[in-house]
Design an enzyme around this catalytic site. Structure first.
Site, PDB file in Angstrom:
ATOM      1  N   HIS A 147      24.590 -53.892   3.560  1.00 22.15           N
ATOM      2  CA  HIS A 147      23.820 -53.572   4.612  1.00 22.15           C
ATOM      3  C   HIS A 147      22.465 -53.877   4.934  1.00 22.15           C
ATOM      4  CE1 HIS A 147      23.165 -51.536   8.782  1.00 22.15           C
ATOM      5  NE2 HIS A 147      22.035 -51.487   8.149  1.00 22.15           N
ATOM      6  N   GLU A 148      21.730 -53.432   3.492  1.00 19.94           N
ATOM      7  CA  GLU A 148      20.143 -53.452   3.503  1.00 19.94           C
ATOM      8  C   GLU A 148      19.932 -54.864   2.932  1.00 19.94           C
ATOM      9  OE1 GLU A 148      18.712 -51.230   4.903  1.00 19.94           O
ATOM     10  OE2 GLU A 148      20.130 -49.793   4.926  1.00 19.94           O
ATOM     11  N   HIS A 151      19.908 -57.233   6.058  1.00 13.71           N
ATOM     12  CA  HIS A 151      18.669 -57.202   6.852  1.00 13.71           C
ATOM     13  C   HIS A 151      17.669 -57.878   6.503  1.00 13.71           C
ATOM     14  CE1 HIS A 151      18.914 -53.688   9.770  1.00 13.71           C
ATOM     15  NE2 HIS A 151      19.485 -52.772   9.129  1.00 13.71           N
ATOM     16  N   GLU A 224      21.194 -53.662  14.076  1.00 12.69           N
ATOM     17  CA  GLU A 224      21.872 -52.790  13.158  1.00 12.69           C
ATOM     18  C   GLU A 224      23.481 -53.221  12.953  1.00 12.69           C
ATOM     19  OE1 GLU A 224      21.013 -50.351  10.700  1.00 12.69           O
ATOM     20  OE2 GLU A 224      19.084 -51.273  11.270  1.00 12.69           O
TER      21      GLU A 224
END
Length: 295
Positions: A147-148, A151, A224
Site C-alpha cells: 500500500h505504501e 503511494h 487511499e
C-alpha cells in the site's frame, strides 16, 4: 494518517511566516494600486508564488520532517532477519511497481501503522511501526508495505503538493481581499492599508487555510482507495483485505503524533463535520471497495 496532516500543518505555518516576513520587508506594498485599492492581478501572482512556495517547501522537507517527528531510524544495514525481510520486500515491490528503491525505516510505536513520504519517487521513505511488526502476520505486513509503495508509485505526495498549492493561492488571495474590505468598509481607510488590513488578512488566512484543508483531505481519501488497489495488485487482494481487517480489529488506537496522523495507513474515525477533515476513508469502506472489485 501522518503524512497529510503533517504536510498541511507545515504548509500552513510556512505560508503564514512567509506572509508576515514579506509584509515586514515591504514586499506586499506592490499589491496597492495607486495607494487606493488592490491590484488584483499583482495579488493573484503574489498569492500563487507564496501559495506554491509554501506547498513545495513542505514537500521538499517532508521526508526529513517525518523522520524527526516519529524518530524513525533508516535501515542502512539490516541487523536481524526482520529488517532483512523488510528491505527485501520493499525492494521487490518497488521493482514490481517500477520505482527506485525507497529508504526503509522503523519507528518505535505500539500502534499498528506505516507511512510513506518524500518529495519524489527517487527520494522516498517507507516507514513501519514496531507495533505493526509485532502485531501483523507477514502476509498482512507485506500488504501494508505494498500500500505504501503504491503511494510512492502513484506520486501521491507530489499530487498533494500541487493541490495544496492551488488551495493556498486562493486562500491567500481571498484573505487579502477580505482584509481590504474590512479596512475600507469598517475602518474607513481611504488610501493604503492600515493595521486592520494585515491583522484581518492573517486571521482570515489561518481560518480559510483550515477550512480549505477539507478539499485536500477529500483528495487524500480518493488516493487511499487507489493505494489499496495498488497494494492488492502487489501483495494480493486477499492479503490487502486481511491487513485492513487487522487494522479495523486492532484494540490500540494510533499513537502517531497528531501532526503526522494523515501519513499512516490506518486513518482515523470521524462522524459528521469531522468526516470532512479525515485524511483516510473509514476502514469498512476501504474493505468494501476491495471486496466489490473482486466480484
Amino acid at each position: 494518517m501522518k503524512r497529510v496532516f503533517l504536510f498541511l500543518a507545515t504548509n500552513l505555518a510556512i505560508i503564514v511566516v512567509l506572509s508576515i516576513t514579506l509584509r515586514l520587508l515591504g514586499v506586499e506594498r506592490i499589491l496597492d494600486e495607486q495607494g487606493v485599492g488592490l491590484d488584483l492581478n499583482a495579488l493573484l501572482i503574489f498569492s500563487a508564488v507564496i501559495g506554491f512556495g509554501g506547498s513545495l517547501i513542505s514537500l521538499m522537507i517532508s521526508k526529513w520532517t517525518a523522520r524527526h517527528m516519529t524518530g524513525a531510524q533508516v535501515i542502512e544495514r539490516p541487523r536481524d532477519a526482520t529488517e532483512q525481510w523488510l528491505l527485501e520486500t520493499v525492494q521487490r515491490q518497488a521493482r514490481q511497481a517500477g520505482i527506485p528503491m525507497p529508504q526503509v525505516a522503523i519507528y518505535d510505536s505500539p500502534d499498528i501503522n506505516a507511512f510513506a513520504t518524500g518529495p519524489s519517487k527517487r527520494s522516498s521513505l517507507v516507514a513501519v511501526s514496531t507495533g505493526l511488526l509485532r502485531g501483523m502476520r507477514r502476509e498482512e505486513a507485506e500488504a501494508v508495505l505494498a500500500h505504501e509503495v503504491s503511494h510512492v508509485a502513484n506520486g501521491d505526495m507530489v499530487t498533494l503538493a500541487l493541490i495544496q498549492g492551488v488551495v493556498n493561492t486562493f486562500v491567500i488571495f481571498l484573505s487579502r481581499v477580505i482584509g481590504h474590505l474590512v479596512d475600507r468598509v469598517v475602518f474607513k481607510v481611504e488610501r493604503g492599508h492600515g493595521p486592520a488590513f494585515w491583522i484581518t488578512a492573517i486571521i482570515a488566512e489561518i481560518v480559510l487555510g483550515i477550512l480549505a484543508s477539507a478539499i485536500v483531505m477529500w483528495f487524500s481519501r480518493r488516493r487511499e482507495f487507489r493505494a489499496d488497489a495498488g497494494g492488492a495488485q502487489l501483495a494480493g487482494r486477499g492479503a490487502m483485505i486481511a491487513a485492513l481487517e487487522r487494522l479495523r480489529q486492532s484494540v490500540d488506537r494510533p499513537h502517531l503524533p497528531d501532526q503526522m496522523a494523515a501519513f499512516g495507513i490506518s486513518g482515523q474515525i470521524g462522524q459528521g463535520l469531522k468526516r470532512l477533515f479525515m485524511s483516510h476513508p473509514p476502514l469498512e469502506e476501504r474493505i468494501a471497495a476491495l471486496k466489490a472489485a473482486q466480484q
